[in-house]
Structure formats: C-alpha cells, structure tokens
Scaffold this motif. Sequence first.
Motif, PDB file in Angstrom:
ATOM      1  N   GLY A 516     -35.917  91.749  14.814  1.00  0.00           N
ATOM      2  CA  GLY A 516     -35.304  91.242  14.701  1.00  0.00           C
ATOM      3  C   GLY A 516     -35.740  89.494  14.027  1.00  0.00           C
ATOM      4  O   GLY A 516     -36.834  89.084  14.987  1.00  0.00           O
ATOM      5  N   ALA A 517     -34.875  88.380  13.651  1.00  0.00           N
ATOM      6  CA  ALA A 517     -35.188  86.655  13.403  1.00  0.00           C
ATOM      7  C   ALA A 517     -34.871  85.880  14.687  1.00  0.00           C
ATOM      8  O   ALA A 517     -34.783  86.536  15.586  1.00  0.00           O
ATOM      9  N   GLY A 518     -35.744  85.093  14.511  1.00  0.00           N
ATOM     10  CA  GLY A 518     -35.057  84.353  15.800  1.00  0.00           C
ATOM     11  C   GLY A 518     -34.711  83.222  15.438  1.00  0.00           C
ATOM     12  O   GLY A 518     -33.728  83.085  14.729  1.00  0.00           O
ATOM     13  N   ILE A 519     -34.363  82.402  16.682  1.00  0.00           N
ATOM     14  CA  ILE A 519     -33.654  80.974  16.431  1.00  0.00           C
ATOM     15  C   ILE A 519     -34.292  80.072  17.376  1.00  0.00           C
ATOM     16  O   ILE A 519     -34.466  79.893  18.480  1.00  0.00           O
ATOM     17  N   GLY A 520     -34.267  78.888  16.969  1.00  0.00           N
ATOM     18  CA  GLY A 520     -35.224  77.941  16.711  1.00  0.00           C
ATOM     19  C   GLY A 520     -36.173  77.752  16.774  1.00  0.00           C
ATOM     20  O   GLY A 520     -37.097  78.341  16.460  1.00  0.00           O
ATOM     21  N   ASP A 521     -36.389  75.918  17.666  1.00  0.00           N
ATOM     22  CA  ASP A 521     -37.896  75.883  17.168  1.00  0.00           C
ATOM     23  C   ASP A 521     -39.028  76.637  18.139  1.00  0.00           C
ATOM     24  O   ASP A 521     -38.763  76.561  18.990  1.00  0.00           O
ATOM     25  N   PRO A 522     -40.382  77.760  17.503  1.00  0.00           N
ATOM     26  CA  PRO A 522     -41.072  77.815  18.554  1.00  0.00           C
ATOM     27  C   PRO A 522     -41.381  76.989  19.746  1.00  0.00           C
ATOM     28  O   PRO A 522     -41.799  78.035  20.362  1.00  0.00           O
ATOM     29  N   LYS A 523     -41.704  76.189  18.807  1.00  0.00           N
ATOM     30  CA  LYS A 523     -43.013  75.474  20.112  1.00  0.00           C
ATOM     31  C   LYS A 523     -41.126  74.675  21.129  1.00  0.00           C
ATOM     32  O   LYS A 523     -41.951  74.537  22.383  1.00  0.00           O
ATOM     33  N   GLU A 524     -40.230  75.161  21.344  1.00  0.00           N
ATOM     34  CA  GLU A 524     -39.530  75.044  22.262  1.00  0.00           C
ATOM     35  C   GLU A 524     -39.309  76.694  23.179  1.00  0.00           C
ATOM     36  O   GLU A 524     -39.373  75.834  24.418  1.00  0.00           O
ATOM     37  N   ARG A 525     -40.038  77.213  23.063  1.00  0.00           N
ATOM     38  CA  ARG A 525     -39.768  78.248  23.267  1.00  0.00           C
ATOM     39  C   ARG A 525     -40.647  77.821  24.759  1.00  0.00           C
ATOM     40  O   ARG A 525     -42.136  77.747  25.210  1.00  0.00           O
ATOM     41  N   ALA A 526     -39.588  78.670  25.790  1.00  0.00           N
ATOM     42  CA  ALA A 526     -40.611  78.319  27.522  1.00  0.00           C
ATOM     43  C   ALA A 526     -41.959  79.233  27.496  1.00  0.00           C
ATOM     44  O   ALA A 526     -41.883  80.356  27.324  1.00  0.00           O
ATOM     45  N   GLU A 527     -42.710  78.525  28.128  1.00  0.00           N
ATOM     46  CA  GLU A 527     -44.155  78.646  27.972  1.00  0.00           C
ATOM     47  C   GLU A 527     -44.364  80.098  28.492  1.00  0.00           C
ATOM     48  O   GLU A 527     -44.636  80.975  28.660  1.00  0.00           O
ATOM     49  N   ALA A 528     -43.570  80.214  30.715  1.00  0.00           N
ATOM     50  CA  ALA A 528     -43.609  81.089  30.897  1.00  0.00           C
ATOM     51  C   ALA A 528     -42.800  82.394  30.345  1.00  0.00           C
ATOM     52  O   ALA A 528     -43.836  83.762  30.183  1.00  0.00           O
ATOM     53  N   SER A 529     -42.545  82.507  29.293  1.00  0.00           N
ATOM     54  CA  SER A 529     -41.433  83.220  28.566  1.00  0.00           C
ATOM     55  C   SER A 529     -42.082  84.151  26.985  1.00  0.00           C
ATOM     56  O   SER A 529     -43.041  85.059  26.647  1.00  0.00           O
ATOM     57  N   VAL A 530     -43.472  83.279  26.855  1.00  0.00           N
ATOM     58  CA  VAL A 530     -44.989  83.390  25.934  1.00  0.00           C
ATOM     59  C   VAL A 530     -46.143  84.162  26.432  1.00  0.00           C
ATOM     60  O   VAL A 530     -46.414  85.609  26.344  1.00  0.00           O
ATOM     61  N   ARG A 531     -45.968  83.110  28.099  1.00  0.00           N
ATOM     62  CA  ARG A 531     -46.839  84.394  28.580  1.00  0.00           C
ATOM     63  C   ARG A 531     -46.470  85.725  28.719  1.00  0.00           C
ATOM     64  O   ARG A 531     -47.182  86.700  28.815  1.00  0.00           O
ATOM     65  N   ASP A 532     -45.390  86.041  28.699  1.00  0.00           N
ATOM     66  CA  ASP A 532     -44.403  87.189  29.607  1.00  0.00           C
ATOM     67  C   ASP A 532     -44.763  88.600  28.042  1.00  0.00           C
ATOM     68  O   ASP A 532     -45.458  89.032  28.408  1.00  0.00           O
ATOM     69  N   ASP A 533     -44.983  87.137  26.906  1.00  0.00           N
ATOM     70  CA  ASP A 533     -44.869  88.143  25.789  1.00  0.00           C
ATOM     71  C   ASP A 533     -45.824  88.737  25.820  1.00  0.00           C
ATOM     72  O   ASP A 533     -46.511  90.280  24.857  1.00  0.00           O
ATOM     73  N   VAL A 534     -47.392  87.816  25.963  1.00  0.00           N
ATOM     74  CA  VAL A 534     -48.557  88.186  26.038  1.00  0.00           C
ATOM     75  C   VAL A 534     -49.201  89.168  26.607  1.00  0.00           C
ATOM     76  O   VAL A 534     -49.637  90.566  26.025  1.00  0.00           O
ATOM     77  N   SER A 536     -47.763  91.436  27.809  1.00  0.00           N
ATOM     78  CA  SER A 536     -47.002  92.605  27.791  1.00  0.00           C
ATOM     79  C   SER A 536     -47.461  93.496  26.402  1.00  0.00           C
ATOM     80  O   SER A 536     -46.512  94.422  26.044  1.00  0.00           O
ATOM     81  N   ASP A 537     -48.625  92.307  25.891  1.00  0.00           N
ATOM     82  CA  ASP A 537     -48.663  92.883  24.237  1.00  0.00           C
ATOM     83  C   ASP A 537     -47.246  92.814  23.421  1.00  0.00           C
ATOM     84  O   ASP A 537     -47.627  93.581  22.662  1.00  0.00           O
ATOM     85  N   LEU A 538     -46.282  92.030  23.875  1.00  0.00           N
ATOM     86  CA  LEU A 538     -44.881  92.046  22.413  1.00  0.00           C
ATOM     87  C   LEU A 538     -45.517  90.445  21.673  1.00  0.00           C
ATOM     88  O   LEU A 538     -45.507  91.232  20.340  1.00  0.00           O
ATOM     89  N   VAL A 539     -46.530  90.034  22.140  1.00  0.00           N
ATOM     90  CA  VAL A 539     -46.979  89.005  20.793  1.00  0.00           C
ATOM     91  C   VAL A 539     -48.177  88.940  21.501  1.00  0.00           C
ATOM     92  O   VAL A 539     -48.674  89.337  22.458  1.00  0.00           O
ATOM     93  N   SER A 540     -49.004  88.689  20.084  1.00  0.00           N
ATOM     94  CA  SER A 540     -50.656  88.584  19.974  1.00  0.00           C
ATOM     95  C   SER A 540     -50.988  87.657  20.680  1.00  0.00           C
ATOM     96  O   SER A 540     -50.113  86.068  20.722  1.00  0.00           O
ATOM     97  N   SER A 541     -52.421  87.296  21.337  1.00  0.00           N
ATOM     98  CA  SER A 541     -52.815  85.962  21.656  1.00  0.00           C
ATOM     99  C   SER A 541     -52.211  85.547  20.591  1.00  0.00           C
ATOM    100  O   SER A 541     -52.949  83.370  20.479  1.00  0.00           O
ATOM    101  N   GLU A 542     -52.903  85.784  18.990  1.00  0.00           N
ATOM    102  CA  GLU A 542     -53.124  84.494  17.991  1.00  0.00           C
ATOM    103  C   GLU A 542     -52.006  84.106  17.538  1.00  0.00           C
ATOM    104  O   GLU A 542     -51.365  83.026  17.361  1.00  0.00           O
ATOM    105  N   LYS A 543     -51.054  84.918  17.492  1.00  0.00           N
ATOM    106  CA  LYS A 543     -49.729  84.488  16.786  1.00  0.00           C
ATOM    107  C   LYS A 543     -48.726  83.204  18.113  1.00  0.00           C
ATOM    108  O   LYS A 543     -48.453  82.421  18.274  1.00  0.00           O
ATOM    109  N   ALA A 544     -49.215  83.902  19.293  1.00  0.00           N
ATOM    110  CA  ALA A 544     -49.093  82.917  21.008  1.00  0.00           C
ATOM    111  C   ALA A 544     -49.253  81.102  20.200  1.00  0.00           C
ATOM    112  O   ALA A 544     -48.990  80.555  20.364  1.00  0.00           O
ATOM    113  N   ALA A 545     -50.611  81.338  19.807  1.00  0.00           N
ATOM    114  CA  ALA A 545     -51.324  79.802  19.859  1.00  0.00           C
ATOM    115  C   ALA A 545     -51.329  79.705  18.536  1.00  0.00           C
ATOM    116  O   ALA A 545     -50.688  78.077  18.228  1.00  0.00           O
TER     117      ALA A 545
END
Length: 554
Positions: A516-534, A536-545
């Motif tokens: 599915g597509a995203g909403i809003g600037d990715p840089k505005e995503r809460a850091e805790a949410s990105v950490r949880d994604d990484v 949980s192997d939902l988002v790779s470290s490369e994409k997170a960075a």
Amino acid sequence: MSGANSTNLIDLQIMWNRLIAVVEEQAQVLLRTAFSPIVRECGDLSAGVFDSKGRMLAQAVTGTPGHVNSMAESVKHFITHFPLHTMKPGDAYITNDPWMGTGHLNDFVVTTPCFKDGKLVALFSCTSHLMDIGGIGFGPDATDVFMEGLYIPMLKLIDQGVVNETLMSMIRTNTRLPIDTEGDTYSLAGCNDVGCQRLVEMMEEFHIDELDHLADHICDRSREAALAEIAKLPKGTWRNSMVVDGYDEPVTLSATLTISDTGIHVDFAGTSAASRFGINVPLSYTTAYTVFGLGCVVASQIPNNAGSLAPLTVAAPSGCILNAPKPAPVASRHIIGQMLPDVVFGCLRQIIPERVPAEGTSCLWNLIVRGETRSGAGGNYGFSMAVTSNGGTGARFAKDGLSATAYPSGVRGTPVEIAETQTPLIFWRKELRPDSGGAGRTRGGLGQIIEVGSGIGTPFDILAAFDRIDHPPRGRDGGRNGEAGYVGLKSGQKLRGKGFQTVPPDDRLVVMTPGGAGIGDPKERAEASVRDDVESDLVSSEKAAGVYGFSRQA
C-alpha cells in the motif's frame, strides 16, 4: 411520546437487530456447508433478507461488498421474472446472469420466498463463488461471456420442494468439479431455508403477520441517517482519475463525485472503453463497490440496507469498461471493480483527507491454479482452486496501512494447509514482503512473497488475473508509492500479469503482491515507529536510513 409508541419503537429496533442476527445465521450455514474452499475458508459469499418490494432489509456481516450490494438489486430481477403471486412455499430460484446477478458466471444467486401461514412475507437471497463452471476457466482470457462457462438464466431451482433434476444435471455436466458445484448449489438453497425458518420464529414471537411496518421503519430511518451524514459534507463536485494495468493496455478510471442535498452521485464518464478480454465490469458490480467505498467513509456506522444505499447513486457510460453490456467477457471483473473505492477516495480526500486512506493493492491477488491430480479427485476432473491473497492497504491518516489484507473485498486469505490439502501443490514460502509498504508519515501495508511448486512432478496452470504491476498504488501528500506487484518463475522468467500460463514441474511460481502507498513526508514518521519496523523486519536498515533518515545507532 406515549408509552405505547415508545414500546412500539423499541420492538421495531429489537426486530431490526433480530433480522441482522437471522441473516448472519443464514450466512454461517452457507459458510459451514459450502464445498468450495473460497467460500467455506474465505467467506466469499453474501446473504440477506428482502421485503416483498425487493428492498434489502438486512445483510449478513459475513460476506463481500461485491456480492452483497449487487445481490441487493438482483432480487428485483427475480420478482420481475417470477411475480410474487406465482411463488409457492418450497420454491427456490437461481441465476448466474452477470448483469442480473453479481457480475460474473462463477457466482450463483439463489432466492427463496418465505411464507408464514400461507402468506408470502419476505424473500431470502444468497450468493457464493463456485470455483469452476466450465468454459475456459476462471481467468480473463475469454473474448465473450459465452466462453466463460455455463450461463444460467432466471430459472426455478426447486418447485414446491421438488428439485429441478434436469437443471442439476446440466450444472453437474458443465463443470470440472461436479461434486463441489452440486454441493455448493444445495448449500445456497439450504441456508435460505434456515433464514426462512428463523424469520417465521421471530414473527411468531412478536405476534406480527407481515413485515411492511418494520421494512418501512428500517428503510426510512437508514435513509434519514445516511442523508444526515451527507449533510455534514460540503456541497460541490470533485474529480479523480487512476490508471491501472488492464489486460493488453492501461485502463483509465475517471470519476466525478457530486455531493448535494439529495445524496452523493458518482459518474464514471471519461473511463476507458470496454476491453476485448474478461476484465470488464457490469454496472451492478461497479455500483456495488462504488457505494461500498462511499459508505465506508460517509455512513460507516449505519446498517447496510436499501435505505442507507438509496442516497448513493452511480452512473457509467454504456460501453465503457465499468458498464460493459452483454456479451462482454466479465470473468475477472473484480480486478477493475475492486479499484473503485480507491477512485472515489481520490475525490473525497480533497474535502475530508483525514477520513480516507491512500491507494492500496485493492484488487485481490488470487492464485487461480488448475491441473491434474495423480490419484483422481473423487468424482472431480483434476483440481481447480483460487488461493485468495492480497497485498497491503494504503496508509491511513493517523495509522499505518494493513499488511496482506483484502480490502475492499473483505475475504480471508486461504490457509496454506487448506490449499495443500485440496491441491497437489506445495507452498514453499508465504511471508510478508519487506520494504513493500510505501514510506510516509504513516506507512502503507506490506505485500506478501508466495512461492508455489508442484508436489507430484507435473505442470500446473496459473490463470493470472493480477494488477498494480505496471501502475502501483500512489502515495499522497509526500508519501511514497507502494511497491509494484510481480509474478514470475523461480528460474527467473517473468510471467504476464494476466492470462493463462503454465508452471513447469521442475520450477516454482513466485508471486510478490503490491504494498500500500504512504501518506505524508517519511521524515515526519515517528522514530519509534521506524525502529519498530526495522526490528520487526518490515523495513530494511538501508531503507530506514535512506528514506526515513533513521539510524539504528541513533
């Protein structure tokens, strides 16, 4: 308000709730007695009760919008063909006419009159998907509806308790799965009988002899409630268009949405012309998914019935892909039809962005597989199955999208254990697809990776009917697109997104469903949410960075 009137209103509300319970039991009977796995395991069905005018009074929660909202109109066709005064206790009627039913031949609709003390008081109707009804199979390759399978006009299935054996013989003879198809037909008739029995019990409990007063109450209150919600929206006209893959060329879906004092109207003028292949959509199915999308946003807390549906109207030019006339091929009408909530959401997000999601996979990514069995199949000719699966839904305004979830269809995914029991196939992988959800302040849901091979050393067919491969779900307000879908072989050969193809016995089918597509600037995503994604192997470290600006060491 007097005490008598208060009691009457309370009784009406209790009976309304009881009707919803009655049709849910009707649906559960269908679910538990169906032969086709797509029904009994995934819930690809609908069930409802109608008054003598053909108005849907209640629908079961179990079921799909494409079945429910198109079935809501099909009962009127039954009444036209079989006038009420000709109906008798023990009768049941059937059709799979795409233009008077639910959009393609694989769906049987059975309607049964309900009698109390010899008087017709209601009609029960139900629909389910039958896996094989002959023809070239459940795929988009046909060039007219007659190639797609057995076409049943409006016919009497049961006459005062006596089954039409000639019709049943025709049905059995025109399918690769005669055992399943016959069983599903009786399952449909049986669940209606249970609905009739429960309705009569309710009427006796409340000492009523007809449903007219209750029907008017349900329809009037529901229509008023829907109009009250629509009145909260600004009046005006908004437009949106979306391009999807199509069969041999892209398809443009264009919508003009108008909100007025009388309701919401969607006009699909500007949409691409009908296709030569079986991705066309009858208007009934177009209407079903369009009003479902509108209802999700505007009237989500109002029961779905003839009253709440009345203020939501749909038009599409005759001859376009959303109003394809007979004999257009329509077997895979869900591919285009299930995109329509996203199309109308694109109009609504211009005025109420916080209430609509970004674009998602939308259309089901069913693995429609067919082939031979080594030891026979107990009266069937080989195997044929739709293994239901999906990609991610679009991000919501304040929440992430849902992963591997069938929206707007609502069917459940086929369990691997069931697929491997019903077919000679082995599922080597079925897991979430990392990085497939579109990045954003809120992230799109993830797709899946599925890998399937033959378990008996024989080839099998895939009747591909996939989309969002060339045109993935679009992000909004700075959100990224979802990952595009992919279908191919493990050996590296890419397969077409639509059409009949063969998987060799020494290779495996690999399917990657869209995100599915995203909403809003990715840089505005809460850091805790990105950490949880990484983590949980939902988002790779490369994409997170690279996309979110997140470092695990931060």
